[in-house]
Every structure is written in structure tokens, then in C-alpha cells.
Design a protein around this motif. Structure first.
Motif, PDB file in Angstrom:
ATOM      1  N   PHE A 295     -20.788   9.170   3.430  1.00 28.94           N
ATOM      2  CA  PHE A 295     -21.144   8.864   2.051  1.00 28.94           C
ATOM      3  C   PHE A 295     -22.465   8.116   2.118  1.00 28.94           C
ATOM      4  O   PHE A 295     -22.494   6.918   2.330  1.00 28.94           O
TER       5      PHE A 295
ATOM      6  N   ASN B  66      -0.687   3.734   4.705  1.00 26.93           N
ATOM      7  CA  ASN B  66      -0.075   3.179   5.905  1.00 26.93           C
ATOM      8  C   ASN B  66      -0.158   4.145   7.074  1.00 26.93           C
ATOM      9  O   ASN B  66      -0.382   3.735   8.210  1.00 26.93           O
TER      10      ASN B  66
ATOM     11  N   MET C 265      -2.376   6.531   7.669  1.00 24.85           N
ATOM     12  CA  MET C 265      -3.700   6.774   8.261  1.00 24.85           C
ATOM     13  C   MET C 265      -4.349   5.509   8.798  1.00 24.85           C
ATOM     14  O   MET C 265      -5.293   5.572   9.569  1.00 24.85           O
ATOM     15  N   PHE C 266      -3.826   4.313   8.427  1.00 24.64           N
ATOM     16  CA  PHE C 266      -4.591   3.093   8.678  1.00 24.64           C
ATOM     17  C   PHE C 266      -4.950   2.868  10.146  1.00 24.64           C
ATOM     18  O   PHE C 266      -6.107   2.614  10.486  1.00 24.64           O
ATOM     19  N   GLY C 267      -3.953   2.984  11.039  1.00 21.46           N
ATOM     20  CA  GLY C 267      -4.217   2.720  12.450  1.00 21.46           C
ATOM     21  C   GLY C 267      -5.275   3.645  13.020  1.00 21.46           C
ATOM     22  O   GLY C 267      -6.199   3.213  13.717  1.00 21.46           O
TER      23      GLY C 267
ATOM     24  N   TYR D 299       0.163  -7.800  10.526  1.00 23.52           N
ATOM     25  CA  TYR D 299      -0.073  -6.356  10.592  1.00 23.52           C
ATOM     26  C   TYR D 299      -1.452  -6.084  11.171  1.00 23.52           C
ATOM     27  O   TYR D 299      -1.627  -5.267  12.068  1.00 23.52           O
TER      28      TYR D 299
ATOM     29  N   ARG E  52      -2.984  -4.393  14.946  1.00 24.35           N
ATOM     30  CA  ARG E  52      -3.888  -3.251  15.014  1.00 24.35           C
ATOM     31  C   ARG E  52      -5.272  -3.657  15.509  1.00 24.35           C
ATOM     32  O   ARG E  52      -6.281  -2.991  15.233  1.00 24.35           O
TER      33      ARG E  52
ATOM     34  N   MET F 124     -11.436  -1.701   4.212  1.00 29.96           N
ATOM     35  CA  MET F 124      -9.991  -1.512   4.323  1.00 29.96           C
ATOM     36  C   MET F 124      -9.402  -2.449   5.370  1.00 29.96           C
ATOM     37  O   MET F 124      -8.305  -2.979   5.197  1.00 29.96           O
ATOM     38  N   VAL F 125     -10.170  -2.645   6.455  1.00 31.42           N
ATOM     39  CA  VAL F 125      -9.720  -3.572   7.495  1.00 31.42           C
ATOM     40  C   VAL F 125      -9.565  -4.978   6.898  1.00 31.42           C
ATOM     41  O   VAL F 125      -8.565  -5.663   7.116  1.00 31.42           O
TER      42      VAL F 125
ATOM     43  N   ARG G 232      -4.147  -9.523  -4.759  1.00 30.46           N
ATOM     44  CA  ARG G 232      -4.712  -8.199  -4.982  1.00 30.46           C
ATOM     45  C   ARG G 232      -5.724  -8.236  -6.111  1.00 30.46           C
ATOM     46  O   ARG G 232      -5.485  -8.868  -7.141  1.00 30.46           O
TER      47      ARG G 232
ATOM     48  N   GLU H 147       0.829  -1.196   0.000  1.00 32.10           N
ATOM     49  CA  GLU H 147       0.000   0.000   0.000  1.00 32.10           C
ATOM     50  C   GLU H 147       0.872   1.257   0.000  1.00 32.10           C
ATOM     51  O   GLU H 147       2.077   1.196   0.192  1.00 32.10           O
TER      52      GLU H 147
ATOM     53  N   LYS I  79     -19.707   5.401   5.644  1.00 31.78           N
ATOM     54  CA  LYS I  79     -18.594   6.342   5.688  1.00 31.78           C
ATOM     55  C   LYS I  79     -17.459   5.779   4.867  1.00 31.78           C
ATOM     56  O   LYS I  79     -17.123   4.616   4.995  1.00 31.78           O
ATOM     57  N   LEU I  80     -16.890   6.625   4.032  1.00 29.68           N
ATOM     58  CA  LEU I  80     -15.792   6.169   3.186  1.00 29.68           C
ATOM     59  C   LEU I  80     -14.515   6.919   3.512  1.00 29.68           C
ATOM     60  O   LEU I  80     -14.536   7.985   4.123  1.00 29.68           O
ATOM     61  N   LEU I  81     -13.407   6.330   3.087  1.00 28.08           N
ATOM     62  CA  LEU I  81     -12.109   6.942   3.271  1.00 28.08           C
ATOM     63  C   LEU I  81     -12.097   8.336   2.640  1.00 28.08           C
ATOM     64  O   LEU I  81     -12.517   8.519   1.510  1.00 28.08           O
TER      65      LEU I  81
ATOM     66  N   VAL J  53     -17.551   0.732  -3.114  1.00 33.22           N
ATOM     67  CA  VAL J  53     -17.844   1.507  -1.906  1.00 33.22           C
ATOM     68  C   VAL J  53     -17.389   0.725  -0.675  1.00 33.22           C
ATOM     69  O   VAL J  53     -16.742   1.257   0.215  1.00 33.22           O
TER      70      VAL J  53
ATOM     71  N   LYS K 241     -13.792   0.915  -0.001  1.00 33.53           N
ATOM     72  CA  LYS K 241     -13.325   2.205   0.525  1.00 33.53           C
ATOM     73  C   LYS K 241     -13.855   2.463   1.930  1.00 33.53           C
ATOM     74  O   LYS K 241     -13.523   3.470   2.539  1.00 33.53           O
ATOM     75  N   SER K 242     -14.704   1.570   2.421  1.00 32.99           N
ATOM     76  CA  SER K 242     -15.254   1.787   3.759  1.00 32.99           C
ATOM     77  C   SER K 242     -14.267   1.272   4.798  1.00 32.99           C
ATOM     78  O   SER K 242     -13.285   0.613   4.461  1.00 32.99           O
ATOM     79  N   ARG K 243     -14.534   1.587   6.045  1.00 33.18           N
ATOM     80  CA  ARG K 243     -13.609   1.187   7.097  1.00 33.18           C
ATOM     81  C   ARG K 243     -13.437  -0.325   7.098  1.00 33.18           C
ATOM     82  O   ARG K 243     -12.318  -0.825   7.045  1.00 33.18           O
TER      83      ARG K 243
ATOM     84  N   MET L 169      -7.522   5.198  11.361  1.00 34.59           N
ATOM     85  CA  MET L 169      -8.790   4.913  10.704  1.00 34.59           C
ATOM     86  C   MET L 169      -9.493   3.739  11.389  1.00 34.59           C
ATOM     87  O   MET L 169     -10.674   3.818  11.709  1.00 34.59           O
ATOM     88  N   THR L 170      -8.745   2.658  11.677  1.00 32.34           N
ATOM     89  CA  THR L 170      -9.417   1.497  12.260  1.00 32.34           C
ATOM     90  C   THR L 170      -9.779   1.714  13.716  1.00 32.34           C
ATOM     91  O   THR L 170     -10.883   1.405  14.130  1.00 32.34           O
ATOM     92  N   THR L 171      -8.848   2.264  14.500  1.00 24.65           N
ATOM     93  CA  THR L 171      -9.143   2.333  15.931  1.00 24.65           C
ATOM     94  C   THR L 171      -9.965   3.560  16.301  1.00 24.65           C
ATOM     95  O   THR L 171     -10.806   3.488  17.173  1.00 24.65           O
TER      96      THR L 171
ATOM     97  N   ARG M 247     -11.612   5.587  13.928  1.00 25.78           N
ATOM     98  CA  ARG M 247     -12.541   5.917  12.843  1.00 25.78           C
ATOM     99  C   ARG M 247     -12.301   7.330  12.314  1.00 25.78           C
ATOM    100  O   ARG M 247     -13.221   8.070  11.977  1.00 25.78           O
TER     101      ARG M 247
ATOM    102  N   LEU N 291     -12.392   9.279   7.818  1.00 28.90           N
ATOM    103  CA  LEU N 291     -13.549   8.785   7.077  1.00 28.90           C
ATOM    104  C   LEU N 291     -14.511   9.950   6.926  1.00 28.90           C
ATOM    105  O   LEU N 291     -14.571  10.823   7.783  1.00 28.90           O
TER     106      LEU N 291
ATOM    107  N   SER O  33       2.668   6.564  11.459  1.00 33.43           N
ATOM    108  CA  SER O  33       1.402   5.854  11.613  1.00 33.43           C
ATOM    109  C   SER O  33       1.001   5.779  13.083  1.00 33.43           C
ATOM    110  O   SER O  33      -0.150   6.033  13.447  1.00 33.43           O
TER     111      SER O  33
END
Lengths: 535, 364
Positions: free
Chosen positions: A394, A378, A380-382, B243, B247, B232-233, B306, A373, A398-400, B224, B227-229, A384-386, A388, A391, A442
Motif C-alpha cells: 500500500f 487471531n 493470521m496474527f502470528g 499474548y 509471539r 497491529m502488533v 479500544r 478480536e 504494507k497493510l493487512l 493506515v 492496519k500496518s504490521r 503476520m508478525t513473524t 510478515r 500483508l 493460528s
């Protein structure tokens, strides 16, 4: 001339580089007949490369060879393959066993060197059709097994043997080779239980007594003190010291392994150490047990104050790396851990993250990054997941938010001086130092209350090292962030930490001030070795 | 000039050499078709139709690849669920669930296919969850296991098609009075509904507008989701489980979600496929659909790790395009007996083999 003959092995001025990176620089060592020679050093110090050169491994020749000379019993040799080395009387006991499970012990010992008897077809079609001389093979195997004190039938199948026994079968195979002069043991005790390890050491001593020279690669100080005659410490591809064990001590060896002339990594004015003793407790760890293979923590207890930089050091394999991995839930662990007074629930995945602990893993490529990626992804990922974060709405979901992600990545790239084409570049294409900066970015993006960095400077260049260390100091000073730093590099810990805990044998041996003497650090690190010397 | 050339080179590299070769092959086939005097607009219409029919089945590969189980060779499981859904929808129509709707009206057709899609989603999702639980026990061997689980499901459903108590006269053998037919005509249900709705006809050239729009709609939904949380997870869990674990991501759950979405899409996919064909094909028909779907997405540039929507659209077009054009061309060139059928098998399996051997693909 006679003097020369005393040495079974002489390595002279060995240097080797992989695509421009020197991994061994001018290393010379000599091993005498019947000597147990300990080769020590942290991971990546160059021990494996040195052994690969000795055995003429293809990986060496395919990457441009090496410089320097190798002499066996005074004669210069140039092994082109491990087979040549074997012919010359050098054997290796591997860390991973190279045995055939469906064969008996005797067959495994004799594989490739079988004793055979002629048969009728073989007289016609050649020696490939001769039959095995089993009685002789079994008898030879028995002798080899007796030599190392392994009391088990030579006709037992290898499959299902305990790990320790497999190790001994490997040794038996090597000493069964008639002209064996030198045996290399590559971390042989790493997979053994304590009693098996003890027996192995005894076997090594009896082999040495029979005149076989032994190179003993290990991390374990106590074993070196117990059996070795001579030792060499490698560090970053350079020979740090060679000493007779009789002239040194566990404390000194520990110092040699980690200590080096302290280079100033962080200027003092950038790291004003403030007293944090009055602050609240950020992290309290009581009796933490972590079942991480090779880095087991057995009952670790410590407290970190808010706004403190707390260092955790110690030799490899003693369990320091297990501590952060256990806290983050990477391996099964138990104990009483409180983060700002809140109890950590080990059974809940990601619990430490949601309590504000961010982790920069020592395994950058394996755990730290999504190599395929982009840098921005990389970073934003952490968060974003923990949390939120990053985002945007939409419709019903909710989208990135690519815009916010890219803007933040741009800020971080500038802030940490990440050398790249842009936030969209693939992380896998970056150098180690820049990858590490992405890992740090990150973790910071998650806005942690406590930042845990494990081996932040492993395998990165000095420039990136300095920048990362300075930035950590800056974070604490300007933002009051609590930082826990785990490192094999004592010099690094001493240059920024307020207190340094030294882990030995899975426990905190001592907590020292950064300006404590080298001797004190050496003493703490070699504690396990000294204990076993006494016992 | 230099820069434009550089950009072009990079673009070609991203697109991937295998795709350029296959695209060239496709155009050569079209040229050959024109030379032997075939009806090109009609051929292209057929390509478009097949693109629509296969689109969602191939789309089913995206969530499975992204969640880390690799290309879903076991789409037969989802297909079984989809067929069950379609059959139940026929049954409901037979027992008057659609009430007084005009059987020739457009509303009837749309309600009928929506019903089939919803039922297919329900059945396939359920099977997908179970299938996901199974795949979590065979980590590292998903591709081979899913292939054979797919085959086993085909066999299992062969038995079920004979035993399930369906009563609709369209579905069961008329003389025996029980057991489902091998092919079921959908003319009274949703057969070709989407092909015909808003169809554009220019001479012999036909665009199945609604079918293509439906495929694009499902592609959009998956885009969509990606691109959502959670999308991506799931992708992170698939590309690097360690990884993800660090997380706080439940990797096994992400894999189950990916498998379930993939299986559910396969269920919808077979409804769309049958709709385009005008028939439901039961028994051994779904056996090899997994391979065609996997091959299509790989030809489109996906790898076993991928995959993106773009790979689905391009791959389906290329794969189905070549098959559609190659068969009549082969027929023209080799009119004798069975040779054209053999030629078709060589071409279709050849593309599959080529796709699997080039599983690395481009970067898009």
C-alpha cells in the motif's frame, strides 16, 4: 449412634453444577477425629468447589446451591455463610494469606474475637467501646504459637514476616478458636521452602494428635505419603478412589490421579506409527532451567527426532508446563537448546518463533488468544508478525490484506470444524473447544517446523478433543510435522505419542513407550515422592 | 420487516445507547437554539470549526489507548511540544527564514503552518519517547500518573515560557522585552490559514474545508498505521501483553511507540487548534485540554482499551457540538450575570463525567 459420632465430617452424595456443567458428581467422604485426610486431584478436579460447599461460600448459593448433605459430628448442617462454618468449628488455612500487615501477630490471631475489658464509656454506650485486654490476648496468642512451635514474639508486626511465618500465623489463628474441630489446609506448602514445609507437616501431625481433624489439599505426593492417614482422589468432579494410606503406595496414587480407563481417542489406522529413529534431531534440549512459578523446570534434557510426536507428561506442579513456556521465552530460562541444529538464544524475544517453533499455550484465554478480536484476525496474527504474511503493498507501506486473511480463515474454519457464525466472529464468544481450534489454526498458519501444544484438551468437550487429537496425528502422518505435546492426561499422550517423557520434580524422570504399563508410568510420576520416602 | 427491524436493533446496539442519548441531547439543544431565535447556520459553522480544531487532539487518544496505556490524560506534554514548535516557527519567520515570500499570499501561510507542524512533531516526539519510558515504569496506573505528569509539564513550561530566549516581537512582552505573552496573535504567521483556504460560504454557513481535510488526512494516516504490521502488533501488545510476549513482541517498545505517536499528534493538534483560533495560548491554557480530549473519544464510543478513528470523529463532533450550542443557548435562557458561565461548566463537566462513567461504550 456412637458409631456416627466418630466422624467429625460427613459429606454425602454431594453434586454441584454451574449453569448445566456438572463440576461435582455424587462425591461422598467422611473424616474422623484426629485424622489427616488428603484430598488430591489435578487442577479443575473439583477440590475447591467441594471446599466452597463445605464453607457455605456465597458463590455456591448464588449459582443454585448443591445437592447432598453435610454432617458435622453427626448433625446435619446447612451453612449459609463462611461465618456459620466458623461457628461450627471448621477453620481454613488459606493459600493466599488473609492477614492484616500493620497488626501484630497477636492482634491478627485475635482479630474479630478480641478479649475486652469494660471501660467507663462502654458502660454508657455499649460494648463497642470496651478496651482490648492485651495481656490476655498476647497470652492466648503465645499458647497458640507454642502449640505449633513458632518461636517468635507475639507482638511482632506481620508486615515483613517471611512467607512461611505468615502461614503459621494463619494456623495459629485457626487453632486459637476454642471449638475448632476441623481444619482445611488448601495447598499450604505451595509457597513454602522445604524446611518450612517440613515444619508445617510436623505441626499438622501434632494438631491431629490433639484430636483436630485435618483436610489436606495438595498436589504433592511425597507429603501425602509422609503425613496423611487417608486419601481421596477426585477427577473431573468424580470420586476416583478413597483409600487408607497404609493400604496404598505412591505409585498407585499417581496412577489414580492420571490414569483412567483408556478411551480410544485416535483410531489406529489414522495414526500409523513410523520409526523416526533414523531421522535428524529436530529439537535438542540440554539442562534447561525455567523459572516459571509453580512449574519450575530444573535441568531438563531430551531430544526429539524430526517427524516424531513427543509427549511430556507428569503430575501438576512438577514442571512439565514450564518446559514449553521456557522455550518460548515466557519466563526467564537458560540451557542449551538447538532447533534443527541452530542454537536458541534465550535473551532474544521471539527467537524460538523465528526458528520455526510454534506454540499453543495451555492458557488459552490469557496467552493464546486476543479475545476481543475476530477469529480471522487471531488465525493470521502470528504469521503476520513473524513471517510478515497476509500483508499487501500500500504505497510505501504494507497493510493487512483482509481478503487473504478471510479466505485463509474460511479454509481453517472448515478444516478444523470451528463452530462459529463466520471468520468475523469475536473469539471471546466461542466455546472452549472452538477457541482451542482457533489457537491451533493460528499456530499452523505460521507453518512451523515444530509444533508445541501445551494441554491442548484442557477444559474442552470430548468431540473437540477427539478432533484435535486426530488432526495432530494427521499432521504428522501427512506432512511429517514434528509435534511436542504436553498434557496432564496420560491417556491422551498414550493414544498418539511415539515416546512419552515423564517430568518429576522439574527433571525428566523417564522416557517411556506409550504401551508401557500403568505401573511404569505411576513409578516415574511418583519418583519424587519415593525419593523423599527413602531419605 | 422483522429482519429489517432486527438489523436496526443490532445497529443501534453497536452504536451504543450513550451515543444515542447524547445525539438526541445535541438535537434538542439545536431545536432550543432555533426556538430562542439564534442563527442556526452560524452555530453549525462554529460546530464544524471546533470539530476541526479539536479533531487531531482527540485523535491523539487512539494510539495511546491501542498501545495499552489507556486514554492519554497527559496530552499537555505533547501540547507543550507543539507550542514550542509553533513558537520556534514564529521565531524563524521573525529572523527572515521565510525570505521574500509575500506575507499575505497563500504560499506564505502554508509554508508557515507546515513549518510549525514539522517542528511540533519533532519536539513532541522527543518528549513522547521520554514520557513513554516513564509510563513503562508505572504500569497499571497510567491514567492517574499521566494526568499529574500533564499538570507538572504545564507548570514546568510555565517557567520555560518566561525563561526561553525568544526574541520575536510578536511573542514576547513588549515592555519587559522578555518572557512570552499569555496569548500570541498568529495573524502574521499561520493564524486561520486552513480555515480560510478553499473556504465554502453559503450565507452565514461556512465550511473550513482545508482544516477538515487536514484532520481527515491525519485520521487516514493513523488508520493506515492501525492496519500496518506494527500497528497491529501495537494493538495486540495493548490488549493482551501476555499474548504479545508469546509471539515475540516487545511490549514495552510497543507502548513507547504508542505514547510517542499520541504525544506527537497532540503537538500537531495544538498547532491546528491555535490555527483555528488565530492565537497561541500559553501558560495554564493546556491544563484541562486532556480531559476534553479524553471525554470526546469516550463519548464517541471508545473504551479505555479500544478506540478507532470512528470514535474520534463522532465523539469530537458530539462533545464540541454540545459545548458550542449549549453556551449561547444558556446565555439566551439565563441572561443574568454569571449564571450562564456556571451552566456551561455544569454542562461541559457533566458530559465529561457521563463519558467517563460510560467508558464501556459500543463495539465500534
Amino acid at each position: 449412634m456412637m458409631e456416627e459420632q466418630r466422624y467429625v465430617l460427613e459429606l454425602q452424595h454431594i453434586s454441584k453444577e454451574y449453569s448445566g456443567n456438572p463440576v461435582l458428581q455424587d462425591v461422598s467422604l467422611t473424616v474422623k477425629k484426629g485424622q489427616i485426610y488428603a484430598l488430591m486431584g489435578e487442577n479443575g478436579a473439583g477440590k475447591s468447589t467441594l471446599m466452597n460447599i463445605l464453607f457455605g461460600m456465597p458463590v455456591i448459593h448464588s449459582t443454585g446451591g448443591f445437592t447432598g448433605t453435610i454432617k458435622i459430628s453427626g448433625e446435619e448442617v446447612n451453612f449459609l455463610s463462611p461465618h456459620d462454618a466458623m461457628e461450627a468449628g471448621i477453620g481454613m488455612v488459606h493459600q493466599e494469606f488473609m492477614l492484616i500487615p500493620g497488626f501484630t501477630i497477636a492482634e491478627n490471631i485475635k482479630v474479630g474475637r478480641e478479649d475486652t475489658l469494660p471501660t467507663l464509656p462502654s458502660r454508657v454506650f455499649g460494648p463497642d467501646l470496651e478496651r482490648l485486654n492485651r495481656p490476655k490476648m498476647n497470652a492466648d496468642a503465645r499458647v497458640a504459637l507454642d502449640n505449633i512451635g513458632l518461636d517468635i514474639s507475639e507482638e511482632t508486626k506481620v508486615a515483613g514476616l517471611p512467607v512461611g511465618y505468615m502461614q503459621f500465623v494463619e494456623i495459629a489463628r485457626e487453632i486459637d478458636k476454642k471449638n475448632i474441630k476441623l481444619l482445611v489446609f488448601d495447598e499450604p506448602t505451595a509457597v513454602l521452602t522445604e524446611s518450612e514445609a517440613d515444619q508445617l507437616l510436623k505441626v499438622m501431625q501434632s494438631l491431629a494428635a490433639k484430636g483436630i481433624a485435618i483436610i489436606f489439599i495438595t498436589h504433592r505426593l511425597s507429603e501425602v505419603m509422609q503425613v496423611a492417614d487417608y486419601m481421596t482422589v477426585l477427577r473431573d468432579g468424580e470420586l476416583v478412589a478413597s483409600k487408607a494410606i497404609a493400604d496404598t503406595s505412591a505409585v498407585e496414587i499417581a496412577e489414580l490421579m492420571v490414569g483412567r480407563a483408556i478411551e480410544k481417542l485416535v483410531d489406529d489406522d489414522k495414526n500409523t506409527k513410523v520409526s523416526t529413529e533414523q531421522n535428524e534431531v529436530a529439537l535438542s534440549v540440554k539442562d534447561l532451567y525455567v523459572d516459571m512459578p509453580g512449574e519450575t523446570a530444573r535441568g531438563v534434557t531430551f531430544e526429539v527426532k524430526s517427524g516424531e510426536i513427543f509427549g511430556i507428561g507428569g503430575l501438576a506442579g512438577q514442571g512439565k508446563v514450564g518446559i514449553p513456556n521456557g522455550l518460548m521465552g515466557m519466563f526467564s530460562s537458560h540451557g542449551d537448546v538447538e532447533i534443527f541444529g541452530e542454537k536458541l538464544n534465550f535473551t532474544k524475544l521471539g527467537n524460538a518463533l523465528s526458528k520455526g517453533l510454534a506454540f499453543v499455550s495451555e492458557d488459552r484465554r490469557g496467552v493464546g488468544l486476543l479475545l476481543e478480536e475476530s477469529i480471522a484476525h487471531n488465525i493470521m496474527f502470528g504469521a503476520m508478525t513473524t513471517k510478515r504474511d497476509y500483508l499487501s503493498n500500500f504505497g510505501i507501506t504494507k497493510l493487512l490484506s483482509a481478503g487473504r486473511m478471510n479466505r485463509h480463515a474460511k479454509d481453517m474454519i472448515k478444516l478444523l470444524d470451528i463452530r462459529c457464525v463466520g471468520g468475523g466472529q469475536r473469539v471471546g464468544a466461542l466455546s472452549g473447544g472452538n477457541q482451542q481450534k482457533v489457537c491451533l489454526a493460528s499456530a499452523l498458519t505460521m507453518k512451523p517446523r515444530i509444533l508445541v501444544v501445551s494441554e491442548p484438551t484442557r477444559g474442552i468437550d470430548i468431540g473437540a478433543k477427539k478432533l484435535i487429537m486426530e488432526y495432530l496425528a494427521h499432521l504428522r502422518q501427512e506432512e511429517g510435522l514434528t509435534i511436542i505435546m504436553i498434557s496432564s492426561e496420560l491417556a491422551e499422550l498414550r493414544s498418539i505419542c511415539d515416546r512419552i517423557a515423564i517430568v518429576s520434580d522439574g527433571k525428566i524422570e523417564d522416557i517411556l513407550a506409550p504401551d508401557a504399563s500403568d505401573a511404569q508410568f505411576g513409578l516415574a510420576m511418583s519418583a519424587a515422592a519415593q525419593n523423599s520416602e527413602v531419605s | 420487516m422483522e429482519r429489517a427491524l432486527g438489523a436496526l436493533k443490532q445497529g443501534a446496539k453497536d452504536f451504543g445507547l450513550p451515543r444515542i442519548i447524547i445525539l438526541a441531547f445535541f438535537f434538542i439543544l439545536l431545536l432550543a437554539a432555533a426556538l430562542v431565535g439564534m442563527d442556526i447556520p452560524w452555530l453549525i459553522s462554529d460546530v464544524l470549526l471546533r470539530w476541526g480544531m479539536w479533531g487531531i487532539l482527540v485523535l491523539a487518544m487512539v494510539p495511546s489507548i491501542r498501545s495499552g496505556i489507556g486514554p492519554n490524560f497527559g496530552v499537555a506534554i505533547g501540547i507543550a511540544g507543539g507550542l514550542l514548535g509553533a513558537l520556534v516557527s514564529i521565531e524563524l519567520r521573525y529572523f527572515g527564514f521565510l525570505g521574500t515570500l509575500d506575507p499575505d499570499g497563500i504560499t506564505f501561510g502554508l509554508v508557515s503552518i507546515s513549518l510549525a507542524v514539522l517542528l511540533a512533531l519533532a519536539f513532541s516526539s522527543l518528549l513522547g519517547i521520554l514520557y513513554g519510558l516513564l509510563l513503562n515504569r508505572v504500569k497499571g496506573n497510567e491514567m492517574i500518573v499521566s494526568t499529574y505528569v500533564g499538570f507538572s509539564f504545564v507548570a514546568l513550561f510555565n517557567i520555560l515560557w518566561l525563561l526561553l530566549p525568544f526574541r520575536s516581537s510578536t511573542s514576547i512582552w513588549p515592555i519587559a522585552g522578555q518572557g512570552l505573552r499569555t496569548t500570541i496573535n498568529l495573524v502574521d504567521d499561520f493564524g486561520r490559514v486552513l480555515n480560510n483556504l478553499f473556504r465554502v460560504e453559503i450565507g452565514n454557513f461556512i465550511i473550513p474545508t482545508s482544516l477538515l481535510l487536514t484532520v481527515l488526512l491525519f485520521c487516514f494516516v493513523i488508520w493506515v498505521f492501525n492496519k500496518s504490521r506494527y500497528g497491529m502488533v501495537m494493538t495486540a501488545a495493548g490488549s493482551n501483553p501476555e499474548y504479545a510476549k508469546a509471539r515475540g513482541i516487545n511490549v514495552n517498545r510497543a507502548r513507547i511507540v504508542g505514547t510517542t505517536i499520541s504525544t506527537a499528534l497532540a503537538g500537531v493538534g495544538i498547532v491546528m487548534f491555535s490555527q483555528g483560533l488565530g492565537f497561541l495560548q500559553l501558560y495554564n491554557a493546556p491544563m484541562w485540554m486532556g480531559f476534553s480530549s479524553v471525554a470526546a473519544v469516550l463519548i464517541g464510543g471508545a473504551t479505555v482499551k479500544r478506540a478507532a478513528i470512528f470514535n474520534v470523529l463522532l465523539g469530537t463532533l458530539l462533545f464540541q457540538g454540545i459545548l458550542t450550542v449549549a453556551l449561547p443557548v444558556a446565555n439566551e435562557l439565563v441572561p443574568e450575570g454569571n449564571l450562564s458561565e456556571i451552566l456551561r461548566l455544569i454542562i461541559s463537566n457533566g458530559i465529561i463525567l457521563y463519558a467517563l462513567s460510560k467508558a464501556r461504550g459500543g463495539s465500534k
